[in-house]
Structure formats: structure tokens, C-alpha cells
Design an enzyme around this catalytic site. Structure first.
Site, PDB file in Angstrom:
ATOM      1  N   ASP A  44       3.046   6.894   5.376  1.00 42.30           N
ATOM      2  CA  ASP A  44       3.925   7.705   4.533  1.00 42.30           C
ATOM      3  C   ASP A  44       3.123   8.516   3.523  1.00 42.30           C
ATOM      4  OD1 ASP A  44       3.203   5.641   2.837  1.00 42.30           O
ATOM      5  OD2 ASP A  44       5.260   4.930   2.478  1.00 42.30           O
ATOM      6  N   SER A  45       1.794   8.342   3.539  1.00 40.09           N
ATOM      7  CA  SER A  45       0.901   9.235   2.792  1.00 40.09           C
ATOM      8  C   SER A  45       1.089  10.680   3.238  1.00 40.09           C
ATOM      9  CB  SER A  45      -0.558   8.819   3.000  1.00 40.09           C
ATOM     10  OG  SER A  45      -0.847   8.649   4.379  1.00 40.09           O
ATOM     11  N   ASP A  83       4.311   3.471   9.274  1.00 40.75           N
ATOM     12  CA  ASP A  83       4.910   2.989   8.029  1.00 40.75           C
ATOM     13  C   ASP A  83       6.427   3.027   8.096  1.00 40.75           C
ATOM     14  OD1 ASP A  83       2.935   2.151   6.259  1.00 40.75           O
ATOM     15  OD2 ASP A  83       2.553   4.175   5.511  1.00 40.75           O
ATOM     16  N   LYS A 111       4.419  -1.150   9.482  1.00 40.78           N
ATOM     17  CA  LYS A 111       3.848  -1.623   8.227  1.00 40.78           C
ATOM     18  C   LYS A 111       4.888  -1.554   7.124  1.00 40.78           C
ATOM     19  CE  LYS A 111       0.535   0.770   6.082  1.00 40.78           C
ATOM     20  NZ  LYS A 111       1.107   1.075   4.731  1.00 40.78           N
ATOM     21  N   GLU A 113       5.526  -2.637   2.827  1.00 42.65           N
ATOM     22  CA  GLU A 113       4.840  -2.920   1.576  1.00 42.65           C
ATOM     23  C   GLU A 113       5.547  -4.027   0.803  1.00 42.65           C
ATOM     24  OE1 GLU A 113       3.292   1.667   0.774  1.00 42.65           O
ATOM     25  OE2 GLU A 113       4.285   0.553  -0.836  1.00 42.65           O
ATOM     26  N   GLU A 180      -4.890  -3.000  -0.515  1.00 42.13           N
ATOM     27  CA  GLU A 180      -5.283  -1.744  -1.159  1.00 42.13           C
ATOM     28  C   GLU A 180      -5.596  -1.970  -2.625  1.00 42.13           C
ATOM     29  OE1 GLU A 180      -3.737   2.870  -1.859  1.00 42.13           O
ATOM     30  OE2 GLU A 180      -2.620   1.528  -0.532  1.00 42.13           O
TER      31      GLU A 180
END
Length: 263
Positions: A44-45, A83, A111, A113, A180
Site C-alpha cells: 500500500d506504499s 497488502d 499482509k 499490519e 519495520e
């Protein structure tokens, strides 16, 4: 040979460091896999490096699905991770629905978070055949709660909690942990405490794999780069050579160097 989740479990057991890279399109995926990148992440970057937002929060599940389709066409053998973007896994139904969408588009693992609260979602997904990577430490989707992009886990109590939560997520069925922006010592402790592979970005040299955002690797993203970023294009003649240099540096344990790590 196509990489699978088992490929990376074997890499960990054999002490083979592996290289991961974000990818958002066909040509990027071709270049990365030709260079030997073993895991591609449609992150999602993309909200920041492709769409120009100041965070990843505006990214939708439809955005990620579109880029998964593009990357899938250029992928030649890497494991394709995608993501689940902000608030796309806020309920069990949403988690299952959105993970299924990404898997149908070509993702092989999703993925998410978070920490301990992801355990039940992880179990649900794994029971239904969806591999999971849990993203811990600095979680960009929580940037407003965290108060900015800050190193996480420096406090001994918080570090101990993060280790316990990583073990909980492994027990819930996660196939990877992505760490991270944590101190090198914490990256080492979590990697050594788990049997599943740990991917690091700003988590020190001891993690099983390293990941970079493609635009950081090429020096394309404007502004001051994060401490853990290295511009591989600066020392290489072209994009293909830069990605190959990153892969070689990871395999040879030359990246990240001390200047890319947090104490």
C-alpha cells in the site's frame, strides 16, 4: 522454479538470506524477478510512491487488486504478496472478502499490519487457505496513532511485548513476520525466537530476508530518505543492475550495513 511459502522456511533453516522488493507494475516485476528477487510485495506504499499521497491511508482494496493484476503478469517465479490496505480487515467478513479478492487476482499471500489482535484474523485466513504475513513494529497504517514514522520497540517492556506477540502470530499460523523500524537487537531477538522467516526493513542485518521499496532503492522518492534506505542506482549504470546489486548485497549479508540500522 516458483517460490512458495515453503521455499522461505527452507531458506531460514539453511541460513540463506533472501531479497524482497515492492512492485507495482508489469515492467517492475519483470526486472525484479530477472534480478533474482524472491518475493514481490504489492504494497500500500503505492499510495505514496505511485499516487502521490502523504500516507498509505487513501489506498483502497480496488487499488491494490489492480496493481496485483499488473505485477502478476510480469512475475516470473517470485512469491507474490499483497497488502490488505487501511480498514480493509476491520471485521472478519471484510478480512475474508478482501483477502479472497486479492488471491483471485494473483496474490499468493496477504499482509496485515498489527500485533496480537491479528491472531484471530490470521487463524481464519490460514484455515481457509490464505497464507498470512504479519507486519509489526512501525505499521504505516497506524501513523496517526503512532504520532509519525518513529522507531518502535526501544522501550524494553514494549520490546518484550513485541516478541511475545510475534510468537502468538506464529502460533496462529502466520507464514512470515515483517518487522519495520525496530532496533537491531530486537530484530535479532524476534528472528531467533521464531521458526517462521522474518523479513526486515530497518530491522537490522539479522532478519532472514530484507525488503526495500523500489522507489527508495532507485532514489526516486523525493525528500530525505529514511535511515534504512540505500540508493543502489547511485553506484550502478541502470535499473536492472541496481536491483541485481541489491539482491547480491542481501545474499552476501552486505546490506543492511551498520549505517542503515537503529541502535
Amino acid at each position: 522454479m516458483k517460490a512458495t511459502v515453503n521455499t522461505f522456511t527452507r531458506h531460514k533453516s539453511e541460513g540463506h538470506k533472501f531479497a524482497c522488493l515492492t512492485s507495482y507494475g508489469y515492467c517492475e516485476a519483470v526486472a525484479a524477478t530477472q534480478a533474482g528477487v524472491e518475493l514481490l510485495l504489492v504494497g500500500d506504499s503505492l499510495g505514496m510512491v505511485v499516487q502521490g499521497h502523504d500516507s498509505s491511508l487513501p489506498v483502497t482494496i480496488e487499488d491494490v487488486a489492480y496493481h496485483v493484476r499488473c505485477v502478476r503478469r510480469g512475475n516470473n517465479g517470485a512469491l507474490l504478496m499483497a497488502d490488505l490496505p487501511f480498514m480493509s480487515y476491520y471485521t472478519e467478513n471484510a478480512t475474508l472478502k478482501n483477502a479472497a479478492l486479492l488471491m483471485r487476482e494473483g496474490a499468493q499471500i496477504v499482509k496485515l499490519e498489527g500485533g496480537a489482535w491479528l491472531a484471530e484474523s490470521t487463524r481464519l485466513l490460514v484455515e481457509r487457505g490464505v497464507p498470512v504475513c504479519a507486519h509489526m513494529g512501525l505499521t504505516p497504517q497506524s501513523v496517526n496513532h503512532l504520532g509519525g514514522y518513529r522507531v518502535q520497540g526501544r522501550d524494553p517492556v514494549k520490546a518484550k511485548t513485541m516478541i511475545a506477540e510475534a510468537k502468538l502470530l506464529e502460533d496462529a499460523g502466520a507464514s512470515f513476520i515483517l518487522l519495520e523500524c525496530v532496533p537491531t537487537s530486537l530484530g535479532k531477538a524476534i528472528t531467533e525466537s521464531l521458526s517462521i522467516p522474518v523479513i526486515g526493513i530497518g530491522a537490522g542485518p539479522h532478519t532472514d530476508g530484507q525488503i526495500m521499496v523500489l522507489h527508495d532503492l532507485l532514489g526516486l522518492y523525493p525528500g530525505k530518505p529514511a535511515k534504512f534506505v540505500k540508493n543502489f542506482l547511485f553506484e550502478n549504470a541502470d535499473i536492472q543492475s541496481a536491483i541485481s546489486a541489491f539482491v547480491t548485497a542481501v545474499h552476501n549479508q552486505e546490506f543492511p550495513a551498520e549505517e542503515h540500522c537503529y541502535g
